[in-house]
Design an enzyme around this catalytic site. Structure first.
Site, PDB file in Angstrom:
ATOM      1  N   GLU A  45       0.868  -1.180   0.000  1.00  0.00           N
ATOM      2  CA  GLU A  45       0.000   0.000   0.000  1.00  0.00           C
ATOM      3  C   GLU A  45       0.906   1.231   0.000  1.00  0.00           C
ATOM      4  O   GLU A  45       1.803   1.335   0.848  1.00  0.00           O
ATOM      5  CB  GLU A  45      -0.897   0.009   1.233  1.00  0.00           C
ATOM      6  CG  GLU A  45      -1.885   1.166   1.235  1.00  0.00           C
ATOM      7  CD  GLU A  45      -2.804   1.159   2.444  1.00  0.00           C
ATOM      8  OE1 GLU A  45      -3.601   2.102   2.590  1.00  0.00           O
ATOM      9  OE2 GLU A  45      -2.704   0.222   3.262  1.00  0.00           O
ATOM     10  N   ARG A 270       4.969 -13.077   9.549  1.00  0.00           N
ATOM     11  CA  ARG A 270       5.653 -11.823   9.263  1.00  0.00           C
ATOM     12  C   ARG A 270       6.908 -11.722  10.120  1.00  0.00           C
ATOM     13  O   ARG A 270       7.086 -12.437  11.107  1.00  0.00           O
ATOM     14  CB  ARG A 270       4.721 -10.638   9.529  1.00  0.00           C
ATOM     15  CG  ARG A 270       4.354 -10.461  10.990  1.00  0.00           C
ATOM     16  CD  ARG A 270       3.293  -9.385  11.170  1.00  0.00           C
ATOM     17  NE  ARG A 270       3.756  -8.105  10.677  1.00  0.00           N
ATOM     18  CZ  ARG A 270       2.960  -7.054  10.491  1.00  0.00           C
ATOM     19  NH1 ARG A 270       1.665  -7.156  10.740  1.00  0.00           N
ATOM     20  NH2 ARG A 270       3.447  -5.917  10.055  1.00  0.00           N
ATOM     21  N   LYS A 280       3.434   0.467  10.575  1.00  0.00           N
ATOM     22  CA  LYS A 280       3.466   1.690   9.778  1.00  0.00           C
ATOM     23  C   LYS A 280       2.965   2.879  10.581  1.00  0.00           C
ATOM     24  O   LYS A 280       3.457   3.995  10.426  1.00  0.00           O
ATOM     25  CB  LYS A 280       2.610   1.517   8.513  1.00  0.00           C
ATOM     26  CG  LYS A 280       3.346   0.872   7.361  1.00  0.00           C
ATOM     27  CD  LYS A 280       2.519   0.979   6.103  1.00  0.00           C
ATOM     28  CE  LYS A 280       3.235   0.346   4.919  1.00  0.00           C
ATOM     29  NZ  LYS A 280       2.423   0.438   3.678  1.00  0.00           N
TER      30      LYS A 280
END
Length: 566
Positions: A45, A270, A280
């Site tokens: 993104e 992850r 983020k």
């Protein structure tokens, strides 16, 4: 790295967690599921810079495509115009290229599919599988229920197909305010999986998009855009992080409801790294509240930050290979990443001498005005790196920490009456200590043995300590930045940013004395400052003839270990 077995894994997967994605692809190829094709995608993104966790995904997706002779698409999940910027798109492309991967012409954007996604949403409405809901976000959350209680149907769930089509078209035309209505899938409000309790597919956002401008005010949710974009692009293996495992039934439901090409979604754990945050939201907070100097601050775990700090793409790829691909979450020691860059720089970095905290040394029996050009090897690990000349004169600088007036046991550096070896030069002996009015040592007066050039004593006497040095007459004055962990806590994720920040994460030194050859060093050039660590010329603040040096990683300091142990 210790792994906890996931109940969904087979015994074989548990013993070789780093290869389960590869084995799934091999199984699909053997069965002919996708006709032997392998198409992956990396779908960031564009609302921030890539970080080391994204690098793991980049290496996995592009790596699997390369290994099986397929391709990897670069797709930007640009479905939220409020947070996304073209600058982020460009930084992501730069980082992926720098990591060593190329997507060729396969550059896609979710926004390329806005019309097709809208048309497919209309198809769902016509099939009675989606409806327009007037509940707001809080009301939808209240109706969803809990893990132990089923949800409640929205009072708008049974609108007619005609009414839903009319309302959805008017949503697209901008008739309603932001947040006034949403489109939801009609699945099962009693499902044990909360993601299947009539998830939102579209929301109204009256904000310009960085690519489509004001053409749309109706934007798809990730769960709707993700799987359908995979299908449009012909992706065979949609490799996601583990938090999307519970979303996979929704991924499958959407594709099956439309009857379109159905990729296989595979989830992996992850990356979690000690002394590091990869959220983020928190990274953006660090930037906005100026705890760091931008997304590319060398203390940041972003790819651009690691690049400025002196990490190489090879070292990051090596790190990602070493940690493997697991099916259960775990945390990796930051020390492993540092090991990977140390190991590579040991072979490629030129050795030079730099004094970061200078202490003057005057060799009283060395002829005044005399200068010798001594030969120094550039890299003992690489004979082809050759040699350079280093000027030697009567006045030198050594590190302050390399001298102690009253040294403890096992301190083999300089002290009154003691001898040390100067790297590439001579053996010197401390004869006198000069102090200022505050009692601080400001100068050492030493003698040298002219028969010990290159550090070897002709009489065979043993000298244990070897120091680096720089000629005072020829030294280049430089700024050097010493970077450390940004966070004090090993696991800073659960701690508020200010409380966890390491106040010693950056030390700026402005009076460093470096070999004269370093004055012309170029941004991105990497060096080992003997006994001090690996350094890189900063790409942001260096100027021609005035490079700024960033410490990539320190060397392992034997004396520091002895002190700590004591």
């Amino acid at each position: 790295m210790n792994e906890t077995r996931n109940p969904s894994e087979s015994p074989e997967e548990s013993t070789q967690p780093s290869h389960f994605v590869r084995r799934f692809i091999q199984e699909d190829n053997a069965s002919g599921r996708f006709g032997g094709k392998v198409v992956t995608r990396f779908p960031p993104e564009p609302n921030g810079f890539l970080h080391i966790g994204h690098a793991k995904s980049v290496c996995l997706n592009f790596g699997m495509a390369l290994e099986f002779g397929g391709r990897c698409n670069l797709r930007f999940d640009d479905t939220n115009p409020i947070k996304e910027e073209t600058a982020y798109v460009e930084s992501i492309k730069e980082d992926v290229r720098w990591l060593g991967f190329d997507w060729g012409e396969k550059e896609y954007y979710a926004s390329d599919n806005f019309q097709q996604l809208y048309d497919w949403a209309v198809q769902l409405i016509k099939a009675g599988k989606a409806y327009v809901d007037d509940l707001n976000a809080d009301e939808i959350r209240e109706h969803r229920g809990t893990l132990s209680e089923p949800g409640k149907d929205s009072p708008y769930r049974n609108r007619s197909v005609e009414e839903n089509l009319d309302l959805f078209a008017r949503m697209k035309q901008g008739e309603f305010d932001t947040g006034a209505k949403v489109l939801r899938a009609k699945i099962d409000m009693a499902s044990g999986n909360l993601n299947l309790r009539d998830p939102v597919l579209y929301r109204i956002l009256k904000a310009p998009h960085h690519r489509t401008g004001d053409a749309w005010c109706l934007y798809p949710m990730y769960d709707w855009a993700h799987g359908q974009s995979d299908s449009i692009e012909g992706v065979t293996h949609s490799i996601c992080t583990l938090e999307f495992e519970d979303h996979r039934p929704l991924y499958d439901w959407c594709l099956d409801a439309l009857g379109v090409f159905h990729p296989r979604q595979i989830e992996f754990a992850r990356l979690n790294l000690t002394h590091t945050v990869l959220s983020k939201r928190k990274l953006l907070q660090l930037v906005k509240e100026r705890y760091v100097d931008g997304w590319d601050d060398p203390r940041m775990p972003t790819v651009s930050g690691l690049r400025r700090r002196g990490y190489t793409p090879e070292s990051i790829r090596d790190f990602c290979e070493r940690i493997g691909v697991a099916k259960s979450n775990s945390t990796v020691e930051l020390g492993l990443l540092e090991f990977c860059i140390r190991e590579q720089l040991n072979f490629i970095a030129t050795r030079v001498m730099a004094v970061l905290h200078p202490l003057k040394v005057v060799i009283t029996n060395y002829p005044e005005g005399q200068v010798e050009d001594l030969e120094a090897e550039n890299n003992p690990e690489d004979a082809a790196a050759g040699h350079r000349t280093v000027p030697f004169s009567r006045e030198l600088y050594i590190e302050q920490e390399d001298f102690m007036e009253d040294p403890p046991k096992k301190f083999f550096r300089l002290a009154p009456g003691r001898e040390v070896r100067l790297k590439h030069a001579y053996i010197i002996k401390c004869e006198e200590v000069v102090k200022n009015d505050q009692g601080e040592v400001v100068e050492l007066r030493c003698t040298y043995d002219p028969e010990t050039k290159s550090g070897q004593a002709s009489d065979g006497r043993k000298v244990k300590g070897t120091l680096h040095w720089v000629s005072a007459q020829h030294a280049y004055d430089a700024e050097v930045r010493l970077y450390n962990h940004l966070f004090v806590n090993e696991d800073p994720d659960d701690i508020e940013i200010p409380a966890s920040i390491n106040p010693e994460s950056l030390e700026v030194l402005t009076d460093c004395k470096l070999e004269p050859c370093l004055k012309e060093a170029q941004p991105g050039e990497r060096f080992q400052f003997l006994r001090m660590g690996y350094f890189v010329v900063d790409s942001k603040y260096s100027m021609p003839g005035k490079p700024v040096f960033n410490r990539t990683v320190p060397l392992r300091d034997t004396w520091a270990k002895i002190q700590k142990k004591g």
